[in-house]
Design an enzyme around this catalytic site. Structure first.
Site, PDB file in Angstrom:
ATOM      1  N   LYS A  92       0.894  -1.167   0.000  1.00  0.00           N
ATOM      2  CA  LYS A  92       0.000   0.000   0.000  1.00  0.00           C
ATOM      3  C   LYS A  92       0.924   1.207   0.000  1.00  0.00           C
ATOM      4  O   LYS A  92       0.907   2.053   0.895  1.00  0.00           O
ATOM      5  CB  LYS A  92      -0.929  -0.061   1.230  1.00  0.00           C
ATOM      6  CG  LYS A  92      -2.072   0.945   1.209  1.00  0.00           C
ATOM      7  CD  LYS A  92      -3.156   0.635   0.189  1.00  0.00           C
ATOM      8  CE  LYS A  92      -4.150   1.785   0.126  1.00  0.00           C
ATOM      9  NZ  LYS A  92      -5.160   1.598  -0.953  1.00  0.00           N
TER      10      LYS A  92
ATOM     11  N   ASP B  79      -5.595  -3.235  -2.290  1.00  0.00           N
ATOM     12  CA  ASP B  79      -7.025  -3.187  -2.651  1.00  0.00           C
ATOM     13  C   ASP B  79      -7.216  -3.704  -4.076  1.00  0.00           C
ATOM     14  O   ASP B  79      -8.102  -4.512  -4.357  1.00  0.00           O
ATOM     15  CB  ASP B  79      -7.602  -1.771  -2.460  1.00  0.00           C
ATOM     16  CG  ASP B  79      -6.747  -0.661  -3.072  1.00  0.00           C
ATOM     17  OD1 ASP B  79      -5.594  -0.933  -3.491  1.00  0.00           O
ATOM     18  OD2 ASP B  79      -7.232   0.492  -3.123  1.00  0.00           O
TER      19      ASP B  79
END
Ligand code: IPM
Ligand code: MG
Length: 358
Positions: free
Chosen positions: A193, A225
């Protein structure tokens, strides 16, 4: 001399599925005169009930003294109200991982052709799927300090966990990912991330630098994600995925569903020298414990990984994996993977079927 294997059955469905894995291991030892000795010890809630400690000293010592540990699962509602350090998950499982320095967790997600229809995704998306998730297991937010629940200066309670990774922690897991990729499809996708978290910005930098030592391996990067989305959109694009402790925890549960059932997936947790602990990726499933319906195949496939990675017995590992494929082809299914035209069997019937297919 020979190899010492420590068996930790743990809680919930643990003892039921472990009994089947032991049948398989014992059959191999007998038939092929393997130089492998087996010991047992208590762990998790079962150990807490007996000794007041989910990882008693003698269990830890036996684990340190063995060449490989076979663990089923720990934890359950009975121990959920204990203080965190005594709860089986933290007090036994995470402690074992940490004390044995098992920093590299390999979680294959394979869709067996016989189970294509048990997956929640369309058959064409998962048929032939073979992904390996390499999860960092002894660092990151699971272990970072400071942690805890404290009262801040304005009198409000505050929960704290910390995501930290040192360069060397990232480097060693990167080497594991690239070296296993060399034996497979030579592609590594690193999941981070990096757009938000500095700790994973460093993660990405180190991945790129280690990749330089493996010119044949193609490295790509995804934010976590997006990686979750891609895993359900087009899972077959992946070969090896390498990621942090918590992201790996989440993505491996997700990936397990691609293969039909979480009851199918084994894992290996390895240290620097290849000593390992082998366990199904599922938990102790207290809701179905004691009913003889749990799927023992992830546990049995964990035996195969143990033979392959810690005992260097690839032929025996192949034998176990082929026996599992054969029982699936014969149509045996536990409740979790059962479909109309197959034969529903109990936990122990499944174990027996694997033994006779060996
Ligand atoms: C896993 C489990 C454990 C983890 C739990 C039981 C602590 O979910 O092995 O994936 O989060 O690592
Ligand atoms: Mg998990």
């Amino acid at each position: 001399m020979g190899n010492k294997v420590l068996i930790l059955a743990g809680d919930g469905i643990g003892p039921e599925i472990m009994a089947e894995a032991e049948k398989v291991l014992a059959a191999l030892i007998r038939e092929h005169r393997l130089a492998v000795s087996i010991e047992h010890a208590l762990v998790g809630g079962a150990a807490y009930d007996e000794y007041g400690d989910p990882l008693p000293g003698q269990t830890l010592q036996a684990a340190l003294d063995s060449d490989a540990v076979l663990l089923a699962a720990v934890g359950g509602p009975k121990w959920d109200t204990l203080e965190r350090a005594l709860r089986p998950e933290r007090g036994a499982l995470l402690r074992l991982r940490s004390e044995l320095s098992l920093f590299a967790n390999l979680r294959p997600a394979i869709t067996y052709p016989q189970l294509v229809d048990a997956s929640s995704l369309k058959a064409e998306l998962v048929s032939g799927l073979d992904i390996l998730i390499v999860r960092e297991l002894t660092g990151g937010i699971y272990f970072g300090q400071p942690r805890g629940i404290q009262t801040n200066p304005s009198g409000e309670r505050e929960g704290v966990n910390t995501l930290r990774y040192t360069e060397s922690e990232v480097r060693r897991i990167a080497h594991v990912a690239f070296s296993v990729a060399m034996k497979r499809g030579k592609r590594v996708c690193s999941v981070d991330k990096e757009n938000v978290l500095e700790a994973t910005q460093l993660w990405r930098e180190i991945m790129i630098s280690v990749a330089g030592e493996y010119p044949e391996v193609e490295l790509s990067h995804l934010y976590v994600d997006n990686a979750a989305m891609q895993l359900v959109r087009a899972p077959k694009q992946f070969d090896v995925m390498v990621t942090t402790n918590m992201f790996g925890d989440i993505l491996s549960d997700l990936a397990s569903m691609l293969s039909g059932s979480i009851g199918m997936l084994p894992s290996a947790s390895l240290d620097e020298r290849g000593k390992g602990m082998y366990e199904p990726i599922h938990g102790s499933a207290p809701d179905i414990a004691g009913q003889g319906i749990a799927n023992p195949l992830a546990m049995i496939l964990s035996v195969a990984m143990l033979l392959r990675y810690s005992l260097s017995m690839p032929d025996q590992a192949d034998r176990v994996e082929n026996a599992v494929k054969s029982v699936l082809t014969q149509g045996f299914r536990t409740a979790d993977i059962h479909t109309e035209d197959t034969e529903k069997v109990s936990t122990s019937e499944m174990g027996d079927a694997v033994v006779s297919a060996l």
